[in-house]
Design an enzyme around this catalytic site. Structure first.
Site, PDB file in Angstrom:
ATOM      1  N   GLY A  80      10.197  -5.560   6.403  1.00 29.09           N
ATOM      2  CA  GLY A  80       9.127  -6.556   6.377  1.00 29.09           C
ATOM      3  C   GLY A  80       8.848  -6.963   4.959  1.00 29.09           C
ATOM      4  O   GLY A  80       9.343  -6.359   4.004  1.00 29.09           O
ATOM      5  N   GLY A  85       5.694  -7.707  -2.060  1.00 30.48           N
ATOM      6  CA  GLY A  85       7.112  -7.401  -2.143  1.00 30.48           C
ATOM      7  C   GLY A  85       7.719  -7.186  -0.777  1.00 30.48           C
ATOM      8  O   GLY A  85       7.197  -7.677   0.226  1.00 30.48           O
ATOM      9  N   VAL A  87       9.753  -4.398   1.969  1.00 38.49           N
ATOM     10  CA  VAL A  87      10.019  -3.009   2.319  1.00 38.49           C
ATOM     11  C   VAL A  87      11.334  -2.944   3.083  1.00 38.49           C
ATOM     12  O   VAL A  87      11.557  -3.731   4.013  1.00 38.49           O
ATOM     13  CB  VAL A  87       8.878  -2.408   3.165  1.00 38.49           C
ATOM     14  CG1 VAL A  87       9.198  -0.963   3.527  1.00 38.49           C
ATOM     15  CG2 VAL A  87       7.570  -2.478   2.410  1.00 38.49           C
ATOM     16  N   ASP A 196      -8.676   1.350   1.746  1.00 39.87           N
ATOM     17  CA  ASP A 196      -8.195   0.325   2.692  1.00 39.87           C
ATOM     18  C   ASP A 196      -7.802   0.987   4.003  1.00 39.87           C
ATOM     19  O   ASP A 196      -6.752   0.707   4.570  1.00 39.87           O
ATOM     20  CB  ASP A 196      -7.015  -0.442   2.088  1.00 39.87           C
ATOM     21  CG  ASP A 196      -6.709  -1.719   2.882  1.00 39.87           C
ATOM     22  OD1 ASP A 196      -7.611  -2.184   3.625  1.00 39.87           O
ATOM     23  OD2 ASP A 196      -5.582  -2.228   2.792  1.00 39.87           O
TER      24      ASP A 196
END
Lengths: 904, 217
Positions: A80, A85, A87, A196
């Site tokens: 993804g 960035g 992965v 988060d």
């Protein structure tokens, strides 16, 4: 009968046979339906070529995307990609295993913020080795220099998906959740706050090896979850609490409109964008939202995700939907949820392990520790008000006020709490309505607030030893200069409305530091930027105009300042309405300017309007009203209405002592102003009683070098001189002169003020030569800076006449009196100075007027002075004495009718 | 017409330790919907849909302007990130121009920037001169329009493929690739009439889908 599509297309393409061609043509000519189909066919045919190409390309696009080269790893496929960035799933060579490779995009690699996020995540994860946290294997750089993290590859579903896919019961969900809490508690123990947490950042994998049970979680075999292993991911926003010295700072607000984190899971302190307030309890809050979602299938609030300010409003102010209104949950579970979701961190579970413990107590059918909120608490609602500029400017000014040095992190208090004893329902409903009404504006404000605060916080809160020669402490001046350099480097380019506010605040801070030269370009630029903004940002322009006007005022550019205030007022009236508090503030400031200019009638008019507005907007007993009352008192004093001034000062003081407290610079200012007025009225003891504490407080709060200290010294000296303490008074005058000369310059009206009063003391001591010299110097300054007709200039001229009279120079005294009297047109008829000048004329025996003053005239002077200054005032008494002599002379025409020379 | 789009079934499993992606869904999402959802900065699905729809034409465009595939991917990523941010700031106003024009402006400048960066690094392929081959803005704009149209058409075709019976779409696809309806009919063993019908219905539907996109783009 209509031909079919194939026949029509053949016909349209000229492929139909001759026999059918004519029949179709005849039919189509008279058939609307077929005409429509033919039009469609024509449009279809136009699409054939691009469609053929698109199909071909789609067939060609089976080539796998280019995979990056990373030493020691063999990327297998892309998993993804996002804003930061990509992965990849990759095979690590040594040891041989599958990993997840998170690689910063090339463009982000050059952005320090994202690089810091990467480093931060690596550092956070390096501290954490827990089965409930996806482990980091390695951090490094790709062949083309991009940062990467090699991490444990978690093959699973998000927490919510896992629960849904496996149709877990509420108890099973609570078991799973307790394991998540356990991992979070571990991270907290290791000094890492996630910031988060949300279901998407918890993947649940099914392990074949059931031995991987997290420690400390009571396993319930009935729960059927022995294979489920939740893993917490994505520590990119984590904050590391202990040993954080080498960790790069990471902001939670970096881009406009982008508070990092995920809005529905943000705690009130997080959504306000204040990183300093976030601690482990913010993670507890996020866990509460997750549990709420797991158990009820919905979020505790309807949070508008696209409007940060509106979301903040909801999160900070609305009560969560009671869990049992959303789903059939147990009362104890509801209590646990509501405690985890408390808006005040102090009222939440204080740690993730406390939350976990209560969940486990519930699962073990033990009493939970959390208790429902009391009725009293339920009735209290927190009403938060953002005060963007005030908070921002106040923070800077406060910094300057405490000595000009800032150490470590600043705590930003952005919201003030008010307890409202309204019913929870009513308050909630009112808040919601208010939130909806103000949504659009609040959105802009909060985004601006977030950006402005972060920008300044970056400047103020993270002293960088590499930029400060290794010093931790940085002066405010250095921070301001650095902030200006950042701005000049284009840090806020494209965000004109934010830049305008930041520059205005910077300029104001320079102004407060007394650096007018540095303040001017910032404030001018702020105004220029503000003028380019659309109407909905006029508040920013008004803010900048107000600050620039005040600077111009302090620099003595009164006409410019007046024009700028005028522009700000016009805008504010249009933007906010003529009765708005902002209009009240501007009118108050304009009143001060007009007072300084000597336009006392104009000053009184705008200040009275300001008072009316402020009374309506803020209420009577507020610091705003107290400020305007103080200003009105100053105007009244200069208009000669000393008793009126005294009453206004006293009213202001009474309000401000309650509103601001005794130890406040403004309270001290009003006290010393009142002391000066009482000194005018020759009520020495009362004046000293006020002037002494005012001086002490001002010195204490503003430091010994502040110009206000000079004013306080002057006023105390005057009172002491009246009381006969002339030595002490003279010493204080000397100290005041020294301070004001140093801080304001020897051409400043404040310097003239001290000179003038010291001259009066010298006169009373019989030192007429020095008195004359000092008063002449004061007069020169006042003429230059205030103009010939200003009450202070006239007062100096009057005092010079008194000095001349004391020196026996009656011609000069008389001439000065006549000149001065001729210049008093601008003073109100009742001004005591008019009467004093007239009295002086009657007491100055020059040939033209000697013996010419009628008793009736002196009676009028006496009565006027008695009204203005009271019967005990020396001027009143002199007038009474003169009146008595003239009356006696009139009744006995053979006696000497010449009045006694005036004593100084 | 069969609407058999089942987003969940087509999702890739979540394997990554990050949570910002869930794999493409094939729900027919209009651009208006994407833009609406994009206002929510935390809406990962909206970001994904944005990239699903617009990444390809940007990459293709960037490659045509001389970037390598990897650099083109980065340029696309940057373009979309910049667009999303400016959109959230309210900078995109449909009244001031079509979405494609807006994206073109961002993409073109992003690609120029990328090329400048590359030009400062030692060239991998010394024989290639980026700057000599750079099309001017007008030419680049034509390039972009072609790529944009293609990409949208591809989306429409992908959607149409889901809506029609496989036999119908296969007949249409064959008709497009092979050409003559008689040959297609013979090849697939179906009546010629069925080929014409399939072609007509699918093309008509593709036009409708394209028009739905046109509303915003």
């Amino acid at each position: 009968m209509c031909p079919e599509v194939d026949e029509l297309e053949r016909w349209a393409s000229g492929e139909s046979d001759v026999a059918s061609r004519r029949g179709i043509a005849v039919h189509v000519a008279g058939c609307d339906a077929c005409s429509t189909v033919l039009r469609e066919i024509a449009e279809n045919l136009r699409l054939v070529a691009p469609v053929r190409q698109a199909l071909k390309r789609a067939a060609d696009e089976v080539v796998p995307p280019e995979l990056p080269r990373v030493d020691g790893y063999e990327p297998v496929r892309e998993l993804g990609r996002g804003g930061m960035g990509v992965v990849y799933e990759a095979r690590q060579e040594h040891p041989r295993r599958r990993v997840a490779l998170k690689i910063l995009s090339a463009a982000r690699a050059s952005d320090g913020h994202y690089e810091r996020l990467f480093i931060r995540e690596a550092q956070a994860l390096a501290r954490l080795k827990h089965p409930g946290i996806a482990a980091i294997h390695e951090a490094g750089r790709t062949a083309d220099g991009r940062s990467y993290l090699a991490m444990e590859l978690v093959e699973g579903r998000t927490l919510t998906d896992y629960c849904a896919a496996n149709a877990l019961t509420a108890r099973q969900r609570l078991h799973l959740f307790a394991r998540v809490c356990d991992a979070v508690a571990y991270a907290h123990q290791r000094g890492v706050i996630h910031r988060d947490l949300k279901p998407a950042n918890v993947l649940v994998a099914d392990r074949d090896d059931a031995a991987h049970e997290p420690d400390g979680v009571r396993n319930d075999p009935k729960a059927g979850l022995s294979r489920a292993v939740p893993k917490i991911l994505d520590f990119g926003l984590a904050r590391i609490l202990q040993g954080d010295d080498d960790a790069p700072p990471v902001s939670i607000v970096t881009e406009i409109g982008h508070v990092f984190g995920t809005v529905p899971y943000m705690s009130p302190e997080h959504v306000r964008g204040n990183a300093a307030e976030i601690d482990v309890r913010s993670d507890v809050y996020a866990l509460g939202v997750m549990l709420y979602e797991l158990l009820t299938g919905r979020l505790p609030y309807d949070v508008p995700r696209d409007r940060l300010a509106a979301a903040a409003e909801v999160i900070c102010r609305q009560a969560p939907l009671p869990p049992r209104a959303a789903a059939p949950v147990d009362a104890d579970v509801e209590t646990i949820l509501l405690k985890a979701l408390e808006k005040d961190p102090d009222r939440r579970y204080q740690s993730a392990s406390s939350l976990k413990d209560d969940v486990e107590r519930y699962l073990a059918n033990e009493p939970i520790l959390a208790r429902p909120p009391t009725l009293r608490y339920q009735l209290r609602k927190l009403v938060a008000r953002h005060r963007v500029e005030c908070a921002f400017a106040a923070a800077l000014v406060a910094l300057i006020g405490v000595g000009g040095v800032v150490s470590g992190r600043l705590a930003w208090r952005l919201a003030e709490e008010k307890a409202a004893a309204e019913s929870a329902k009513d308050a909630q409903s009112k808040l919601r309505e208010s939130a909806e009404r103000n949504e659009a504006r609040a959105t802009q404000e909060a985004l601006k607030l977030a950006t402005v605060l972060q920008f300044v916080q970056d400047m103020l809160a993270s002293p960088d030893p590499t930029r400060n020669d290794g010093r931790i402490d940085v002066t405010v001046r250095e921070i301001l200069d650095r902030t200006v350099a950042e701005l000049e480097g284009g840090s806020l380019s494209g965000l004109a409305h934010v830049e305008a506010v930041v520059r205005a605040t910077l300029g104001n801070a320079y102004r407060a530091l007394g650096d007018h030269a540095a303040a001017e370009p910032q404030l001018r630029r702020a105004v220029e930027l503000g003028r380019t903004l659309p109407a909905d940002h006029h508040k920013d322009l008004v803010f900048a105009l107000n600050k620039l006007a005040r600077l111009r005022q302090e620099r003595g550019d009164y006409a410019d300042a007046d024009a700028l205030f005028g522009e700000a007022l016009d805008l504010a009236r249009t933007a906010f309405g003529p009765e708005h508090a902002e209009v009240g503030k501007l009118l108050n400031n304009l009143g001060v300017l007009r007072w300084l200019r000597g336009d006392l009638a104009g000053a009184a008019a705008v200040s009275e309007t300001a008072l009316e507005i402020r009374l309506r907007c803020h209420g009577e007993r507020t610091s705003e009203v107290a400020t305007t009352l103080n200003n009105l008192a100053l105007i009244a004093r200069d208009r000669g209405d000393l008793r009126g001034a005294e009453a206004l000062f006293r009213r202001s003081l009474d309000i401000d002592r309650t509103a601001r407290g005794e130890r406040h610079p403004n309270v001290a200012k009003t006290m010393t102003n009142l002391a000066a007025t009482l000194a005018d009225l020759e009520r020495a003891d009362e004046a000293i009683a006020l002037a002494e504490p005012a001086l002490a407080t001002t010195r204490d709060l503003l430091g010994p070098r502040h110009p206000d200290v000079g004013t306080c010294l002057n006023n105390l000296a005057r009172a002491l001189a009246l009381a006969g303490e002339t030595s002490r008074a003279d010493a204080l005058f000397a100290e005041a002169l020294d301070l004001v000369r140093r801080e304001c310059g020897n051409d400043h009206p404040s310097y003239a003020l001290v000179l003038s009063h010291r001259a009066s003391l010298l006169l009373s001591l019989g030192n007429t030569a020095e008195a004359r010299s000092a008063q002449q110097e004061a007069l020169g300054i006042r003429r230059d800076r205030l103009g010939d007709a200003h009450p202070h200039t006239l007062h100096s001229r009057y005092l010079l006449a008194r000095i001349a009279s004391a020196e026996g120079d009656t011609d000069r005294a008389a001439a000065l009196v006549e000149e001065t009297l001729a210049a008093t047109d601008g003073l109100p008829e009742t001004h005591w100075l008019r009467s004093a000048l007239k009295l002086e004329r009657t007491l100055t025996p020059v040939p033209a007027t000697a013996g010419g003053t009628a008793p009736a005239e002196l009676l009028r002077i006496h009565e006027a002075l008695e009204r203005a200054l009271g019967p005990a005032h020396s001027l009143t008494r002199r007038a009474a004495e003169a009146h008595r002599r003239v009356r006696e002379a009139a009744s006995n025409p053979h006696s000497d009718s010449e009045p006694a020379p005036a004593s100084p | 017409m069969r609407y058999n789009a089942d987003g969940d079934a087509l999702r890739r499993p979540l394997l990554s330790p990050t949570a910002f992606f869930e794999g493409p869904t094939l729900d027919w999402i209009t651009t208006s919907t994407i833009l609406h959802d994009l206002r929510d900065a935390s809406n990962d699905a909206a970001w994904r849909r944005l990239t699903d729809r617009f990444r390809r034409p940007i990459i293709a465009f960037a490659i045509r302007l001389g970037l390598s595939a990897a650099d083109a991917e980065d340029a696309a990523q940057e373009t979309l990130t910049a667009f999303a941010e400016s959109f959230r700031r309210g900078a995109y106003d449909p009244a001031r121009g079509r979405l494609s024009r807006w994206l073109f402006g961002i993409a073109y400048h992003q690609i120029l920037r990328e090329r400048r960066c590359r030009a400062q690094q030692p060239p991998d392929r010394p024989e290639t001169s980026f700057w000599n081959n750079l099309p001017d803005e007008r030419e680049a704009s034509r390039c972009w329009d072609a790529e944009w149209e293609q990409a949208l058409l591809e989306d429409c075709l992908a959607r149409a493929r889901l809506e029609f019976e496989p036999e119908t779409f296969r007949a249409f696809e064959c008709a497009m690739r092979v050409g003559g309806a008689d040959d297609v009919a013979r090849q697939l063993g179906i009546p010629v009439k069925a080929v014409y019908n399939a072609k007509h219905r699918v093309l008509k539907r593709v036009r409708e889908l394209r028009a739905e996109l046109e509303e915003v783009v």
